[in-house]
Design a protein around this motif. Structure first.
Motif, PDB file in Angstrom:
ATOM      1  N   PRO A 141      -9.734  -8.098  -1.054  1.00 47.50           N
ATOM      2  CA  PRO A 141     -11.130  -8.135  -0.977  1.00 47.50           C
ATOM      3  C   PRO A 141     -11.656  -6.960   0.011  1.00 47.50           C
ATOM      4  CG  PRO A 141      -9.986  -9.744   0.660  1.00 47.50           C
ATOM      5  CD  PRO A 141      -9.055  -8.986  -0.016  1.00 47.50           C
ATOM      6  N   GLU A 142     -10.853  -6.102   0.497  1.00 49.23           N
ATOM      7  CA  GLU A 142     -11.376  -5.086   1.055  1.00 49.23           C
ATOM      8  C   GLU A 142     -11.612  -4.025   0.402  1.00 49.23           C
ATOM      9  OE1 GLU A 142      -8.907  -3.554   4.477  1.00 49.23           O
ATOM     10  OE2 GLU A 142     -10.408  -2.253   5.335  1.00 49.23           O
ATOM     11  N   ARG A 143     -10.359  -3.740  -0.473  1.00 48.42           N
ATOM     12  CA  ARG A 143     -10.395  -2.353  -1.215  1.00 48.42           C
ATOM     13  C   ARG A 143     -10.721  -2.748  -2.753  1.00 48.42           C
ATOM     14  NH1 ARG A 143      -4.930   0.453  -0.752  1.00 48.42           N
ATOM     15  NH2 ARG A 143      -6.071   2.210  -1.625  1.00 48.42           N
ATOM     16  N   ASN A 144     -11.083  -4.080  -3.006  1.00 48.13           N
ATOM     17  CA  ASN A 144     -11.297  -4.316  -4.318  1.00 48.13           C
ATOM     18  C   ASN A 144     -10.416  -3.844  -5.396  1.00 48.13           C
ATOM     19  OD1 ASN A 144     -13.714  -5.854  -4.231  1.00 48.13           O
ATOM     20  ND2 ASN A 144     -14.743  -4.323  -3.881  1.00 48.13           N
ATOM     21  N   LEU A 145      -9.035  -3.750  -4.668  1.00 47.08           N
ATOM     22  CA  LEU A 145      -7.882  -3.221  -5.552  1.00 47.08           C
ATOM     23  C   LEU A 145      -6.896  -4.631  -5.775  1.00 47.08           C
ATOM     24  CD1 LEU A 145      -6.794   0.062  -4.113  1.00 47.08           C
ATOM     25  CD2 LEU A 145      -8.030  -0.436  -6.349  1.00 47.08           C
ATOM     26  N   PRO A 146      -6.418  -4.501  -7.092  1.00 48.94           N
ATOM     27  CA  PRO A 146      -5.267  -5.609  -7.184  1.00 48.94           C
ATOM     28  C   PRO A 146      -4.065  -5.470  -6.241  1.00 48.94           C
ATOM     29  CG  PRO A 146      -4.855  -4.215  -8.951  1.00 48.94           C
ATOM     30  CD  PRO A 146      -6.209  -3.680  -8.105  1.00 48.94           C
ATOM     31  N   TRP A 147      -3.589  -6.490  -5.669  1.00 48.72           N
ATOM     32  CA  TRP A 147      -2.342  -6.289  -4.911  1.00 48.72           C
ATOM     33  C   TRP A 147      -1.011  -5.807  -5.776  1.00 48.72           C
ATOM     34  CZ3 TRP A 147      -4.014  -7.159  -0.147  1.00 48.72           C
ATOM     35  CH2 TRP A 147      -4.613  -8.363  -0.163  1.00 48.72           C
ATOM     36  N   SER A 148      -0.173  -4.871  -5.381  1.00 53.02           N
ATOM     37  CA  SER A 148       0.882  -4.419  -6.143  1.00 53.02           C
ATOM     38  C   SER A 148       1.763  -5.424  -6.433  1.00 53.02           C
ATOM     39  CB  SER A 148       1.515  -3.334  -5.123  1.00 53.02           C
ATOM     40  OG  SER A 148       2.084  -3.843  -4.199  1.00 53.02           O
ATOM     41  N   ALA A 149       1.942  -6.725  -5.526  1.00 54.68           N
ATOM     42  CA  ALA A 149       2.553  -7.787  -5.543  1.00 54.68           C
ATOM     43  C   ALA A 149       2.338  -8.739  -4.400  1.00 54.68           C
ATOM     44  CB  ALA A 149       4.230  -7.407  -5.646  1.00 54.68           C
ATOM     45  N   LYS A 150       2.068  -9.784  -4.743  1.00 53.52           N
ATOM     46  CA  LYS A 150       1.825 -10.834  -3.459  1.00 53.52           C
ATOM     47  C   LYS A 150       2.482 -12.135  -3.593  1.00 53.52           C
ATOM     48  CE  LYS A 150      -2.067 -12.922  -0.509  1.00 53.52           C
ATOM     49  NZ  LYS A 150      -3.363 -12.796  -0.283  1.00 53.52           N
ATOM     50  N   SER A 151       3.358 -12.735  -2.998  1.00 53.64           N
ATOM     51  CA  SER A 151       3.936 -13.842  -3.094  1.00 53.64           C
ATOM     52  C   SER A 151       3.870 -14.711  -1.972  1.00 53.64           C
ATOM     53  CB  SER A 151       5.490 -13.853  -3.426  1.00 53.64           C
ATOM     54  OG  SER A 151       5.580 -13.193  -4.647  1.00 53.64           O
ATOM     55  N   LEU A 152       2.408 -14.596  -1.438  1.00 54.09           N
ATOM     56  CA  LEU A 152       2.360 -15.359  -0.117  1.00 54.09           C
ATOM     57  C   LEU A 152       2.317 -16.979  -0.504  1.00 54.09           C
ATOM     58  CD1 LEU A 152       1.744 -15.298   3.022  1.00 54.09           C
ATOM     59  CD2 LEU A 152      -0.563 -14.962   2.358  1.00 54.09           C
ATOM     60  N   ARG A 153       1.548 -17.104  -1.429  1.00 50.78           N
ATOM     61  CA  ARG A 153       1.520 -18.647  -1.971  1.00 50.78           C
ATOM     62  C   ARG A 153       3.060 -19.316  -1.958  1.00 50.78           C
ATOM     63  NH1 ARG A 153      -2.622 -20.801  -4.525  1.00 50.78           N
ATOM     64  NH2 ARG A 153      -3.468 -18.747  -5.357  1.00 50.78           N
ATOM     65  N   GLU A 154       3.919 -18.580  -2.431  1.00 45.13           N
ATOM     66  CA  GLU A 154       5.399 -19.144  -2.698  1.00 45.13           C
ATOM     67  C   GLU A 154       5.942 -19.160  -1.207  1.00 45.13           C
ATOM     68  OE1 GLU A 154       3.856 -16.923  -4.621  1.00 45.13           O
ATOM     69  OE2 GLU A 154       4.642 -17.047  -6.773  1.00 45.13           O
ATOM     70  N   LEU A 163       0.650 -10.541   7.619  1.00 44.94           N
ATOM     71  CA  LEU A 163       0.622  -9.450   6.894  1.00 44.94           C
ATOM     72  C   LEU A 163       0.820  -8.178   7.578  1.00 44.94           C
ATOM     73  CD1 LEU A 163      -2.909  -8.818   4.988  1.00 44.94           C
ATOM     74  CD2 LEU A 163      -2.627  -8.937   7.354  1.00 44.94           C
ATOM     75  N   TYR A 164       1.192  -7.156   6.888  1.00 48.10           N
ATOM     76  CA  TYR A 164       1.302  -5.862   7.621  1.00 48.10           C
ATOM     77  C   TYR A 164       1.134  -4.906   6.242  1.00 48.10           C
ATOM     78  CZ  TYR A 164       2.728  -1.917  10.506  1.00 48.10           C
ATOM     79  OH  TYR A 164       2.665  -0.857  11.325  1.00 48.10           O
ATOM     80  N   GLY A 165       0.415  -3.690   6.543  1.00 58.03           N
ATOM     81  CA  GLY A 165       0.277  -2.626   5.659  1.00 58.03           C
ATOM     82  C   GLY A 165       1.405  -2.066   5.181  1.00 58.03           C
ATOM     83  N   PHE A 166       1.620  -1.611   4.003  1.00 58.31           N
ATOM     84  CA  PHE A 166       2.802  -0.763   3.522  1.00 58.31           C
ATOM     85  C   PHE A 166       2.689   0.714   4.006  1.00 58.31           C
ATOM     86  CE2 PHE A 166       4.515   1.545  -0.149  1.00 58.31           C
ATOM     87  CZ  PHE A 166       5.769   1.178  -0.166  1.00 58.31           C
ATOM     88  N   HIS A 167       3.597   0.937   4.498  1.00 57.14           N
ATOM     89  CA  HIS A 167       3.730   2.492   5.031  1.00 57.14           C
ATOM     90  C   HIS A 167       4.919   3.324   4.332  1.00 57.14           C
ATOM     91  CE1 HIS A 167       0.577   1.921   8.047  1.00 57.14           C
ATOM     92  NE2 HIS A 167       1.025   1.090   8.373  1.00 57.14           N
ATOM     93  N   ARG A 168       4.524   4.255   3.561  1.00 59.96           N
ATOM     94  CA  ARG A 168       5.600   5.105   2.970  1.00 59.96           C
ATOM     95  C   ARG A 168       5.734   6.369   3.196  1.00 59.96           C
ATOM     96  NH1 ARG A 168       6.993   5.693  -3.194  1.00 59.96           N
ATOM     97  NH2 ARG A 168       8.737   7.052  -3.384  1.00 59.96           N
ATOM     98  N   ARG A 201      -0.785   4.477  -5.016  1.00 55.40           N
ATOM     99  CA  ARG A 201      -1.450   4.055  -3.743  1.00 55.40           C
ATOM    100  C   ARG A 201      -3.054   3.821  -4.005  1.00 55.40           C
ATOM    101  NH1 ARG A 201       1.856   4.478   0.837  1.00 55.40           N
ATOM    102  NH2 ARG A 201       0.243   3.151   1.764  1.00 55.40           N
ATOM    103  N   ASP A 202      -3.591   4.666  -4.990  1.00 54.58           N
ATOM    104  CA  ASP A 202      -4.867   4.527  -5.226  1.00 54.58           C
ATOM    105  C   ASP A 202      -5.162   3.148  -6.240  1.00 54.58           C
ATOM    106  OD1 ASP A 202      -5.652   6.737  -3.298  1.00 54.58           O
ATOM    107  OD2 ASP A 202      -5.091   7.985  -4.958  1.00 54.58           O
ATOM    108  N   GLN A 203      -4.174   2.795  -6.902  1.00 52.17           N
ATOM    109  CA  GLN A 203      -4.367   1.948  -7.868  1.00 52.17           C
ATOM    110  C   GLN A 203      -4.331   0.402  -7.558  1.00 52.17           C
ATOM    111  OE1 GLN A 203      -1.268   3.453 -10.570  1.00 52.17           O
ATOM    112  NE2 GLN A 203      -2.833   5.229 -11.320  1.00 52.17           N
ATOM    113  N   TYR A 204      -3.127   0.312  -6.406  1.00 53.07           N
ATOM    114  CA  TYR A 204      -2.958  -0.848  -5.808  1.00 53.07           C
ATOM    115  C   TYR A 204      -3.284  -0.975  -4.356  1.00 53.07           C
ATOM    116  CZ  TYR A 204      -0.312  -1.392 -10.214  1.00 53.07           C
ATOM    117  OH  TYR A 204      -0.260  -1.624 -11.740  1.00 53.07           O
ATOM    118  N   SER A 205      -3.325  -2.127  -4.127  1.00 50.39           N
ATOM    119  CA  SER A 205      -3.165  -2.531  -2.591  1.00 50.39           C
ATOM    120  C   SER A 205      -1.875  -3.129  -2.333  1.00 50.39           C
ATOM    121  CB  SER A 205      -4.225  -3.221  -2.089  1.00 50.39           C
ATOM    122  OG  SER A 205      -4.252  -3.778  -0.681  1.00 50.39           O
ATOM    123  N   MET A 206      -1.189  -2.483  -1.162  1.00 52.17           N
ATOM    124  CA  MET A 206       0.098  -2.745  -0.853  1.00 52.17           C
ATOM    125  C   MET A 206       0.405  -3.403   0.591  1.00 52.17           C
ATOM    126  SD  MET A 206       2.050   0.281  -2.716  1.00 52.17           S
ATOM    127  CE  MET A 206       1.574   1.003  -4.315  1.00 52.17           C
TER     128      MET A 206
END
Lengths: 335, 745
Positions: free
Chosen positions: B398-411, B447-452, B598-603
């Protein structure tokens, strides 16, 4: 650490004579406290008299009493058959203290003589009347969440040059205080016996002195006279983590019960005063009574009337009261 | 209670490659290198928080046998990379790293003011106690609450318009104002210290006038190399930093600290190798800490339980000379689907040393506030805390209006809830007792941001068919070497015993320091691509061999041999390939880094923690009796070491929640809890059975190995889960950590 000379006397008499001859000498047994104090420059004996090999390790029951040599290790005492069967409160208190490694090194005599854990005492840069008389009590208007609530501060400790709100850190001594232990002391003029209640001092006037030992004297044993408390005793320790922490408050409760009533009661509190705090009136208040939470609450609050908080430890008054109730419930087995 | 398996049976783990060395004592830590002629340095530190040194009397110290020198600002060498000293000394502007023994000024209590160097450690210790320092004292400001009026927008943020720490707002503030239920509360985290069991230590050796080797406890040999080279104006390659084994760090080793510079200076001045080990009490003012932080959260929801708005404000402490910024308020922007979110971040400069990153920096702090507030709001709505979170689940960022690269928090939520038995939890606080103890359950998200970061790895095939893989990455405990060995072995189809992984040396290929949960995503990717490149080279070389030519170039790699895809009876071993081509070894170095994804997905890495606590109703003692932690970090590389890392994070969270608290006496500006008797970290008895579960679904948008960071989310949220469980057990909401008995009776 200041360089020191290491001495190794062959007999108790020789040890005492060394300590008497060299006023700056100190005995060393397990060293679990003294070595740390030396490293930090809080103790700087010119000579260390190593007493570890002297014949003071024995634990035995003879006639009407349990005698524990001053060099008996805390861990050995805690698992000794006679201690477990006759004075289980002492074993419980020992096991509530320190860690397994420390108990394997620390002796009964050393435990009696360990110094406070007050942070101001351990930091040479901060004022402390106990470490350096006349510099003031750092804790009294400082960080004192864990400090004394009985006979401390608020004028109890004399003036600001001599006040001290540190607490005695031992668990073992709290149980020993409840059990009316005697301390056997040897000096140049022979042996003397001091009830544990008179062994440690309150901080009044001379907070640098923790005990009434005279220069050169050596603790050789402690003795606990037989009692009828084994079935109804409990050591409760409240602390900031589950193990390996000094007590916020501890309670040693020893009761004798018969026919659903209490016939004899002893109690001492730890973490609340400059010495193990004996609750003298408890016997009077409990004798002949049937155990109940209401009674225990009255008993607890009675003793807390004389407690005084400093700036951060008011919670200890309620906590001590609650701990007394919890310990008495555990000792009497009521829920 | 179900006992959890210690391994993933479908993909058995590799045991720690350095485990035997560590438990048998043959692993060499920074202070343990036997360098001939080594001498020992001990620091003397200030006993005032602000002012200046008026005199240093070292006569008594100098007289101690074995003492070689007493170094202070009076006689310290000039560091070529530092600006010339000013006369008289002037206080540095904010943004200037502290320079040890530079001038007479005191910026914080515990600041190094002198250093004794002697033949033995004992002599140096004794002499250090005899150095007499006199000061001109100035009034100091160390008390956070009393000086909050001095807080403001960090200068770094004022200067950088696109700083993530800028004030942020989305949506309409009216949404929160008009919310059906609204909570406003303040949350406080005291100063907490990393206090790894291995103290920070360094051995500094000048091999030549312009060649330096340091054996230093740190989390980034390459950044340490760069900083030391810059300070001493040396070519990078003239400085080598070795840190093969680290006994825990948690962030305390990310920077080059003053004591490291001090030892290097001493070694240079004395022309002798110098060892310096910090004392436990010195660790409180020498290597950073998690800053005292105050947060305010206003949060509201509409009747059906959907969030209306979150306003999250945070103020952290920093030093007078540097700004330390943390992600304290950032999670509130991304964790929930919430139309209105505003965040504000401020700093309060005090006369203290600079804080630093401590496991889950900012996020662990911020998540305590956000996930406590979410719990408070759930109770106010009479909603189940877990269902309330699910209702506000963010399907995209909701911050960057991007799809998550992957998110399984519900699981993660579902798994955690099932394992702790959440559905049996009675909602009413203080309603359940077990063995006389108040029983409570709590949960929190993580949650924690993705750093590569760009990373290089070198893979070298040896003549005997074994492989050496190298990268200047670190292992501060998570088992980096083991995970990298596993990645290399899998790519090359080799038994892990035939792979050696080298790390912790600045001469190895470039890699980031170990921080921000970035090692596996960054260096793991580099190892993967390097080994893939090596494999391609080997396949190509095999294709030139008679057996390879027969296959028409269709070769596959299996079990460390190369086979024709038509015929898998005859294989060519790696050793055969090198032998045929007369090669002693075959080497490739590859770099791996992020790209356009990195610009297409929020990780992010996601997770959640569920805990069970017992609270003694009379004494207020809290014990965590069970913990379940679930993480969605993409692919799990090595289950056993990952599991250990998750357990360590939860243990750290227990410390943060229940006991860790560095207390300062503000009359002196000096910490008083400077040993392990007064600074409590969890002991074994505080650690319950901890169950660890992973979703283990590769996130192939993130990197070639599909794996994201685990180190931080292991602790982020734990303190909130415990505080929430304590509320459930007792009905008391504790908003100021740690949750000690005094706050509950």
């Amino acid at each position: 650490m200041k360089p020191f000379q290491y001495l190794r006397p062959k007999t108790i008499a020789e040890a005492i004579s060394m300590a008497t001859d060299y006023p700056e000498a100190q005995y060393i047994a397990g060293g679990t406290n003294l070595v740390e104090l030396m490293k930090r420059g809080i103790a700087s004996p010119s000579k260390l008299i190593d007493i570890n090999h002297l014949p003071l390790k024995k634990i035995e029951h003879r006639y009407d009493r349990l005698r524990i040599g001053a060099l008996a290790l805390n861990s050995d005492v805690a698992k000794h058959k006679s201690v477990l069967s006759r004075q289980p409160l002492l074993a419980q208190a020992l096991l509530a203290g320190a860690s397994g490694q420390l108990r394997n090194m620390a002796t009964v005599g050393g435990n009696l003589l360990q110094r406070t854990r007050c942070s101001y005492f351990y930091d040479l840069a901060l004022p402390c009347n106990k470490r350096k008389p006349g510099t003031g009590c750092g804790a009294e208007a400082g960080i004192n969440r864990t400090h004394a609530i009985f006979f401390a501060g608020n004028g109890f400790g004399g003036n600001e040059k001599s006040s001290c709100i540190a607490v005695h850190p031992s668990d073992m001594c709290v149980a020993l205080a409840a059990l009316d232990t005697e301390v056997v002391i040897n000096g140049t003029s022979g042996e003397r016996r001091v009830p544990l209640k008179d062994f440690h001092r309150l901080s009044t006037l001379q907070p640098e002195l923790d005990t009434n030992l005279q220069p050169g004297e050596l603790v050789t044993a402690i003795e606990v006279t037989d009692n009828a408390f084994a079935q109804h005793s409990h050591y409760l320790k409240v602390r900031d983590r589950a193990s390996y922490a000094f007590a916020l408050v501890s309670v040693a409760a020893a009761l004798q019960m018969d026919g659903g009533r209490i016939w004899d009661a002893r109690m001492a509190l730890g973490g609340v005063a400059h010495k193990p705090w004996r609750y003298w009136a408890i016997d009077l208040m409990l004798r002949g009574q049937a155990p109940s939470e209401k009674l225990f609450r009255e008993v607890a609050e009675h003793e807390m009337q004389s407690a005084r908080a400093t700036t951060q430890n008011a919670f200890k008054i309620k906590l001590t009261s609650n701990a007394i109730v919890a310990a008495l419930k555990a000792a009497t087995g009521i829920s | 209670m179900n006992r959890q398996s210690l391994d993933n049976p479908s993909d058995p783990s590799l045991s720690r490659v350095d485990g035997a060395a560590k438990v048998t004592g043959t692993a060499t830590y920074s202070a343990e290198y036997a360098i001939p002629g080594l001498v020992h340095a001990v620091l003397v530190t200030s006993t005032i928080a602000k002012g200046s040194i008026t005199a240093i009397d070292s006569r008594e110290a100098d007289a101690v046998p074995g003492v070689l020198a007493v170094i202070s600002h009076i006689n310290a060498m000039t560091i070529p990379g530092w600006p010339p000293k000013k006369q008289p000394a002037e206080r540095v502007p904010p943004g200037t790293a502290f320079r040890v023994f530079y001038d007479s000024l005191i910026y914080f209590d515990g600041q190094p003011v002198a250093m004794v160097i002697a033949a033995t450690h004992e002599q140096a210790m004794h002499a250090a106690s005899l150095v007499r320092v006199t000061y001109q004292q100035e009034p100091h400001r160390t008390h956070f609450e009393k000086n909050i009026a001095h807080s403001g927008i960090p200068l770094n943020v004022q200067r950088a318009k696109n700083s993530p720490f800028q004030d942020y707002e989305r949506g309409d503030a009216a949404a929160l104002r008009d919310a059906h239920v609204r909570i406003e509360a303040e949350y406080t985290i005291p100063t907490q210290h990393h206090q790894p069991l291995e103290p920070h230590a360094i051995i500094a050796v000048w091999e030549a006038e312009d060649k330096l080797t340091v054996y230093d406890k740190n989390q980034g040999v390459k950044s340490a190399q760069g900083q030391l080279a810059q300070a001493f104006k040396l070519p990078r390659e003239n400085v080598q930093v070795v840190a093969t084994y680290i006994g825990g760090a948690f962030g305390s080793g990310i920077r080059v600290w003053p004591h490291t510079m001090a030892a290097v200076m001493a070694a240079k001045q004395l022309k002798l190798p110098v060892k310096l080990v910090l004392g436990r009490e010195q660790m409180f003012t020498s290597v950073g800490y998690r800053p005292y932080t105050k947060q305010k959260i206003s949060i509201g929801a509409v009747k059906d339980g959907r969030l209306a708005g979150i306003v999250h404000e945070g103020t952290g402490q920093t030093s007078m000379y540097e700004e330390h910024l943390e992600r304290t308020v950032l999670a509130s922007r991304a964790l929930y689907a919430c139309p209105h979110v505003a965040t504000r971040y401020r700093l309060l400069p005090l006369d203290v040393n600079t804080p630093t990153w401590m496991r889950g920096p900012g996020d662990a702090t911020g998540m305590f506030a956000l996930e406590s507030a979410m719990d408070e709001l759930a109770y106010a709505l009479k909603a189940d805390p877990l269902e309330f979170r699910l209702k506000n689940y963010a399907e995209s960022d909701p911050e960057r209006n991007l799809p998550w690269s992957a998110k399984s928090l519900r699981e993660c939520y579902e798994l955690g809830a099932e394992k702790i038995g959440w559905k049996n939890r009675l909602p009413e606080p203080r309603s359940v007792k077990r063995n006389g103890m108040l029983l409570g359950y709590g949960m929190a998200s993580s949650l924690y941001g993705f750093h590569r970061h760009p990373s290089k790895a070198r893979a070298i095939m040896q003549a005997d068919g074994s492989v050496i893989v190298q990268s200047a990455t670190m292992d501060i405990g998570p088992g980096t070497g083991t995970a990298m060995t596993r990645i290399a072995a899998k790519v090359l189809g080799l038994n892990a015993k035939k792979v050696r992984f080298d790390l912790g040396h600045s001469a190895l290929p470039d890699a980031p320091g170990q921080n921000g949960s970035s090692t596996i995503p960054s260096v793991g990717s580099a190892v993967h691509v390097a080994c893939e490149a090596l494999k391609s080279k080997l396949v190509a070389l095999a294709g030139e061999m008679p057996e390879g030519r027969k296959s028409g170039g269709q070769l596959v790699v299996r079990n460390g041999r190369i086979f024709s895809s038509q015929d898998d009876k005859e294989g060519i071993s790696y050793a055969d390939i090198l032998k045929y081509h007369y090669l002693n070894e075959l080497e490739v170095t590859e770099e791996s880094k992020s790209g356009a994804e990195r610009d297409q997905y929020s990780m992010y890495s996601f997770g959640c923690h569920f805990v069970e606590v017992e609270v003694n109703p009379l004494t207020g003692e809290v014990r965590v009796t069970r913990a379940v932690t679930c993480a969605d970090v993409g692919a799990i590389i090595n289950y056993q070491t990952a599991r250990s890392q998750s357990i360590g994070g939860v243990v750290g969270g227990i410390g943060m929640a229940l006991m860790e608290h560095s207390e300062m006496d503000h009359r002196f500006g000096r910490y008083v809890t400077t040993d392990f008797a007064s600074y409590h970290i969890p002991v074994h008895a505080d650690v319950p059975p901890i169950e660890v579960y992973y979703i283990d679904k590769p996130d192939m948008q993130a990197n070639p190995i599909g794996s994201k960071g685990l180190g931080e989310i292991a602790i982020v949220g734990v303190a909130a889960a415990i505080a929430n469980a304590v509320f459930h057990a007792t009905g008391k909401r504790v908003r100021e950590l740690p949750i000690t008995p005094d706050k509950l009776i």
